[in-house]
Design a protein around this motif. Sequence first.
Motif, mmCIF file in Angstrom:
data_model
loop_
_atom_site.group_PDB
_atom_site.id
_atom_site.type_symbol
_atom_site.label_atom_id
_atom_site.label_comp_id
_atom_site.label_asym_id
_atom_site.label_seq_id
_atom_site.Cartn_x
_atom_site.Cartn_y
_atom_site.Cartn_z
ATOM 1 N N LEU A 1 0.857 -1.184 0.000
ATOM 2 C CA LEU A 1 0.000 0.000 0.000
ATOM 3 C C LEU A 1 0.892 1.233 0.000
ATOM 4 O O LEU A 1 1.472 1.578 1.008
ATOM 5 C CB LEU A 1 -0.886 0.016 1.248
ATOM 6 C CG LEU A 1 -1.825 -1.171 1.404
ATOM 7 C CD1 LEU A 1 -2.344 -1.252 2.817
ATOM 8 C CD2 LEU A 1 -2.973 -1.048 0.420
ATOM 9 N N GLY A 2 1.002 1.880 -1.129
ATOM 10 C CA GLY A 2 1.750 3.127 -1.204
ATOM 11 C C GLY A 2 3.166 3.023 -0.668
ATOM 12 O O GLY A 2 3.424 3.289 0.495
ATOM 13 N N VAL A 3 4.098 2.620 -1.505
ATOM 14 C CA VAL A 3 5.481 2.509 -1.077
ATOM 15 C C VAL A 3 6.059 3.902 -0.876
ATOM 16 O O VAL A 3 6.057 4.727 -1.780
ATOM 17 C CB VAL A 3 6.308 1.754 -2.133
ATOM 18 C CG1 VAL A 3 7.752 1.650 -1.687
ATOM 19 C CG2 VAL A 3 5.729 0.380 -2.351
ATOM 20 N N ALA A 4 6.521 4.198 0.334
ATOM 21 C CA ALA A 4 7.059 5.521 0.615
ATOM 22 C C ALA A 4 8.570 5.531 0.526
ATOM 23 O O ALA A 4 9.190 6.568 0.403
ATOM 24 C CB ALA A 4 6.624 5.972 2.007
ATOM 25 N N SER A 5 9.175 4.355 0.559
ATOM 26 C CA SER A 5 10.622 4.275 0.651
ATOM 27 C C SER A 5 11.283 4.612 -0.679
ATOM 28 O O SER A 5 10.748 4.324 -1.749
ATOM 29 C CB SER A 5 11.023 2.859 1.062
ATOM 30 O OG SER A 5 11.788 2.914 2.223
ATOM 31 N N ARG A 6 12.440 5.216 -0.565
ATOM 32 C CA ARG A 6 13.183 5.572 -1.766
ATOM 33 C C ARG A 6 14.440 4.718 -1.812
ATOM 34 O O ARG A 6 15.535 5.158 -1.480
ATOM 35 C CB ARG A 6 13.517 7.057 -1.706
ATOM 36 C CG ARG A 6 13.954 7.655 -3.010
ATOM 37 C CD ARG A 6 13.954 9.167 -2.922
ATOM 38 N NE ARG A 6 14.815 9.766 -3.909
ATOM 39 C CZ ARG A 6 14.493 9.938 -5.182
ATOM 40 N NH1 ARG A 6 13.318 9.550 -5.607
ATOM 41 N NH2 ARG A 6 15.328 10.491 -6.026
ATOM 42 N N LEU A 7 14.233 3.447 -2.198
ATOM 43 C CA LEU A 7 15.353 2.512 -2.313
ATOM 44 C C LEU A 7 15.532 2.175 -3.782
ATOM 45 O O LEU A 7 14.580 2.180 -4.552
ATOM 46 C CB LEU A 7 15.040 1.216 -1.559
ATOM 47 C CG LEU A 7 15.161 1.222 -0.041
ATOM 48 C CD1 LEU A 7 14.779 -0.135 0.504
ATOM 49 C CD2 LEU A 7 16.573 1.569 0.378
ATOM 50 N N ARG A 8 16.778 1.855 -4.142
ATOM 51 C CA ARG A 8 16.973 1.353 -5.492
ATOM 52 C C ARG A 8 16.505 -0.098 -5.546
ATOM 53 O O ARG A 8 16.568 -0.815 -4.546
ATOM 54 C CB ARG A 8 18.451 1.437 -5.869
ATOM 55 C CG ARG A 8 18.919 2.865 -6.027
ATOM 56 C CD ARG A 8 20.366 2.952 -6.444
ATOM 57 N NE ARG A 8 20.915 4.258 -6.071
ATOM 58 C CZ ARG A 8 20.753 5.373 -6.782
ATOM 59 N NH1 ARG A 8 20.044 5.326 -7.888
ATOM 60 N NH2 ARG A 8 21.261 6.508 -6.376
ATOM 61 N N ASP B 1 18.878 -2.627 -4.256
ATOM 62 C CA ASP B 1 18.992 -2.626 -2.800
ATOM 63 C C ASP B 1 17.808 -3.355 -2.160
ATOM 64 O O ASP B 1 17.970 -4.102 -1.202
ATOM 65 C CB ASP B 1 19.050 -1.188 -2.261
ATOM 66 C CG ASP B 1 20.379 -0.520 -2.571
ATOM 67 O OD1 ASP B 1 21.309 -1.245 -2.981
ATOM 68 O OD2 ASP B 1 20.483 0.705 -2.420
ATOM 69 N N LEU B 2 16.621 -3.093 -2.714
ATOM 70 C CA LEU B 2 15.426 -3.737 -2.166
ATOM 71 C C LEU B 2 15.536 -5.249 -2.265
ATOM 72 O O LEU B 2 15.350 -5.971 -1.279
ATOM 73 C CB LEU B 2 14.175 -3.265 -2.908
ATOM 74 C CG LEU B 2 12.896 -3.955 -2.425
ATOM 75 C CD1 LEU B 2 12.409 -3.306 -1.151
ATOM 76 C CD2 LEU B 2 11.807 -3.931 -3.469
ATOM 77 N N PHE C 1 14.948 4.176 -8.556
ATOM 78 C CA PHE C 1 14.375 4.261 -7.217
ATOM 79 C C PHE C 1 12.955 3.690 -7.226
ATOM 80 O O PHE C 1 12.188 3.906 -8.164
ATOM 81 C CB PHE C 1 14.328 5.710 -6.727
ATOM 82 C CG PHE C 1 15.656 6.229 -6.268
ATOM 83 C CD1 PHE C 1 16.308 5.640 -5.199
ATOM 84 C CD2 PHE C 1 16.250 7.312 -6.893
ATOM 85 C CE1 PHE C 1 17.524 6.126 -4.761
ATOM 86 C CE2 PHE C 1 17.475 7.796 -6.464
ATOM 87 C CZ PHE C 1 18.113 7.202 -5.396
ATOM 88 N N LEU C 2 12.641 2.999 -6.153
ATOM 89 C CA LEU C 2 11.353 2.321 -6.030
ATOM 90 C C LEU C 2 10.174 3.278 -6.204
ATOM 91 O O LEU C 2 9.184 2.951 -6.860
ATOM 92 C CB LEU C 2 11.299 1.683 -4.638
ATOM 93 C CG LEU C 2 10.455 0.453 -4.440
ATOM 94 C CD1 LEU C 2 10.823 -0.601 -5.446
ATOM 95 C CD2 LEU C 2 10.658 -0.072 -3.026
ATOM 96 N N ASP C 3 10.282 4.480 -5.600
ATOM 97 C CA ASP C 3 9.125 5.386 -5.641
ATOM 98 C C ASP C 3 8.966 6.051 -6.996
ATOM 99 O O ASP C 3 8.057 6.842 -7.189
ATOM 100 C CB ASP C 3 9.219 6.424 -4.513
ATOM 101 C CG ASP C 3 10.458 7.295 -4.627
ATOM 102 O OD1 ASP C 3 11.355 6.935 -5.417
ATOM 103 O OD2 ASP C 3 10.538 8.320 -3.928
ATOM 104 N N GLU C 4 9.856 5.723 -7.939
ATOM 105 C CA GLU C 4 9.698 6.281 -9.278
ATOM 106 C C GLU C 4 9.146 5.243 -10.246
ATOM 107 O O GLU C 4 9.028 5.495 -11.437
ATOM 108 C CB GLU C 4 11.052 6.800 -9.792
ATOM 109 C CG GLU C 4 11.508 8.048 -9.061
ATOM 110 C CD GLU C 4 12.974 8.373 -9.289
ATOM 111 O OE1 GLU C 4 13.635 7.608 -10.016
ATOM 112 O OE2 GLU C 4 13.445 9.365 -8.727
ATOM 113 N N LEU C 5 8.835 4.041 -9.723
ATOM 114 C CA LEU C 5 8.325 2.972 -10.580
ATOM 115 C C LEU C 5 6.811 2.946 -10.546
ATOM 116 O O LEU C 5 6.183 3.478 -9.648
ATOM 117 C CB LEU C 5 8.868 1.620 -10.098
ATOM 118 C CG LEU C 5 10.386 1.461 -10.030
ATOM 119 C CD1 LEU C 5 10.727 0.043 -9.621
ATOM 120 C CD2 LEU C 5 11.017 1.795 -11.360
#
Lengths: 314, 255, 317
Positions: free
Chosen positions: B84-91, B94-95, B132-136
């Motif tokens: 539900l709505g990923v807030a993290s900014r991980l590559r 890395d995830l 970054f995860l939040d850009e996908l």
Amino acid sequence: MPERRLMLLAALLTAASAFFLFWGLKGPVGFILELRATKLAALLVVGVALGTSTVVFQTITGNRILTPAIMGFDALFLLMQTVLVFLLGGIGYATLPGGAKFLLETLVMMGAAMLLFALLMGRGRQDMHRMLLVGVIFGVLFRSLTAFLQRIIDPSEFAVVQGAMFASFGAVDPLQLAIAGAVTVLALAVLWRIAGELDVVALGRNAAIGLGLPFDRLVLGLLALVAALVSVSTALVGPITFLGLLVAALAHGIMRTHRHAFLLPAAGMLAALVLVAGQSLFERVLRMQSTLSVIVEFLGGLFFLYLVLRGRIR
Amino acid sequence: MISIRNVSHRIGQSQILRDVSADIPDAGITALIGPNGAGKSTLLNLVARLLTLQTGRIEIDGQDIARTSSRDLALKLAIVAQQLGVASRLRVRDLVGFGRWPHHRGRPGPEDEATVAEAIASFDLGALQHRFLDELSGGQQQRAFVAMGFAQGTDWLLLDEPLNNLDMFHARALMARVHALSRPEAPRPRRVVMVVHEINYAAAWADHIIALKDGAVAACGAPTEVLTNPVLSALFGMEIRVEELHGRPLILHHI
Amino acid sequence: MRLSYLLTATALLVLSLLSVLVGAADFRLQDVTADPDALRLLLTSRLPRTFAALLTGASMAVAGVIMQLLVRNRFVEPGTTGTTEAAMLGLLCVTLLAPGAPILLKMIASAMAALVGMAGFLLLLRRLPPAQPLLVPLVGLIYSGIIGAGATFIAYQADLLQYLGVWMSGEFSGVLAGRYELLWLAGALALVAYVAADQFTIAGLGRATSVSLGLNHAQIVVLGLVTVSLVTALVVVTVGMVPFVGLVVPNIVARTMGDNLRASLPVVAGLGGGLVLAADLFGRVIRYPYEVPAGTVFGVMGAAVFLWLLLGRPARA
């Protein structure tokens, strides 16, 4: 029956006002009555302005835990005072014509509110929370700027500004009061005319547009009205944050209707009632001078927490 | 095998699961199906210890999950919950790398790097791995999380509605991928349990099906046993036609 | 990544050197070996002040990033979620009840209050709809406003309003050797956070992912709560709050480096320390020889950056 409840509120408010005016009347009756009448008028104007503006604001934002006071209007007000002192010096500030200054303040605050809204609408984002947050942070920015300027100006002139930091019903300028009253009455008249539209605005942007309302334009106008009402009360007695929240929730709870024709007068009268009764209690019974605003703030804040914890945040 | 015995669960006033007992066999893909509010996700979350067991008992390969430490369970099963709505900014890399965390606890070794690389290749994330995860998009995030669960290298892989947010191309690719990983001939066959909404994915790919309704097991068994006109019609409360295609059921529920 | 570390380190060195050189009293670095007064000025005033600003900024930035990961929201920090106000309230109460208490005791009382305040905020959050991320900072700001109103009320009654003012705006002009050393504790806490960097990063992915990876999620949350409230209390007690450090710094760093704390935490701490030191320096020179508190300077800068973050982000942020 909403009508009966409104009547009851009006009766209570009249009784509280009478109590405020006539309780413990001693000495030069005429003089004291005039003093008290001015104060009463100020309390009524501020109460009505805060109560109605909060209900309208909550309707626009579709949220029951927000008040226009968090949008940083009060901070803008303080910043304006500080900037004026900074530019004109303490004496220049003190000799400004009251009426013109007051009008100017009100206009600047209305302009700021519209600018904020236009800024976000113009970017194609009807994102209410973002707008609110931007407003709040502008408030913080204004407060920091105020603190910054206060450090730079002369300490003796700093005292002039500090006088405006806490809400005080002690000394009200009759001319300002007259202008404030006129602005409030004007705003109320407009709100009264569009109470029906407000009921539709409460359904949200999509529904309102679907029903043929020029939502964005209407909200822009409403925000200007809210800004006018808030700035009137702030300019008159200083910042009050949580009173509006308290009475808006009470108005919704007591009236149990979505119709603004009932909600608006109820909220206005409730706020006035809280202020008049509270001031009577503090001044006449407890004999404390200027702590009413602090108490109202604290109780209003607790009430907000209660609202959130009860899950009544829609 | 995952054995579920007499599990009941309440949230507030409502009874989500009533005395559920079921076995999840040791092979292939097991799909949990059923109407909205049947308790599928609750059951999956209980098995994955995301929810605390109230009554009953769940064992994974003979280990009681209530008595096994969360750390040990992390080496046994991985769950990919609904995001539900990923807030993290991980590559992305890395995830997926954090999937190895239960193994190295902060000090990754060469075999961890190899597993991560395999997971990234396996779920077709090579082009995205430095983003970054939040850009996908939601679907890309979903794939990254599944890859992370895979990198965890556990025998059991639990997926809660993994096909949400995926278009038909990626949904099928993900199912095919998961299916291949769960075959006995795979280098290290995984056992997969998933909640599936679109019933035809279960029909096409699952080896075992558990149907839930109103918090109880309505039916379980092979797809050909469960995905039949009488069972499905009772399960969803509407008349559902079932055809056959290449020896597997094809459910015509949408017409 | 190497480059970020190098840049941060260089900037910190330059700023520290400037900070040692700039001040109301006359001071030249080459005098230190010859003039005992210059040496004393360096050791009792200039160096402690520089360290205090660096430690405050670094630990507040780390506290901010921890809070953002725990709450899973970019727009929070201790100062906008009631933690700072609660710390002040606790400090106020202990000042009222036991005016002579040693500073360590006051700090502990303040930290306890901060802990309660932050836990209260986390409980409030559970009531909010998850799909509205910007509601979180709004509610946080109102929540901190309420606690602040409570503190103001008590301070007003007890005639301690000027104390609140001191705690609220971080100021380094009063820092002398012997009066700031508690801040090293805050720095140590930031180091502890670095040890648990992976755990905090995973916690930022949510409870489900943490549990799936076998992490004790509750334990991490408690560790984060304790770290953030201790740092907040330490800063409030020693130099006063510097607003927005915890909010602005992690956001800037995350733009380029992301949220993998193992890599980004040193930069977060360095940037936090550097910016606060820069704010302090600016406050020292803007109306020389008078001083504007670093907290006030940062309030203006931080609010402006926050606005830029809010307006510059895509709508789905």
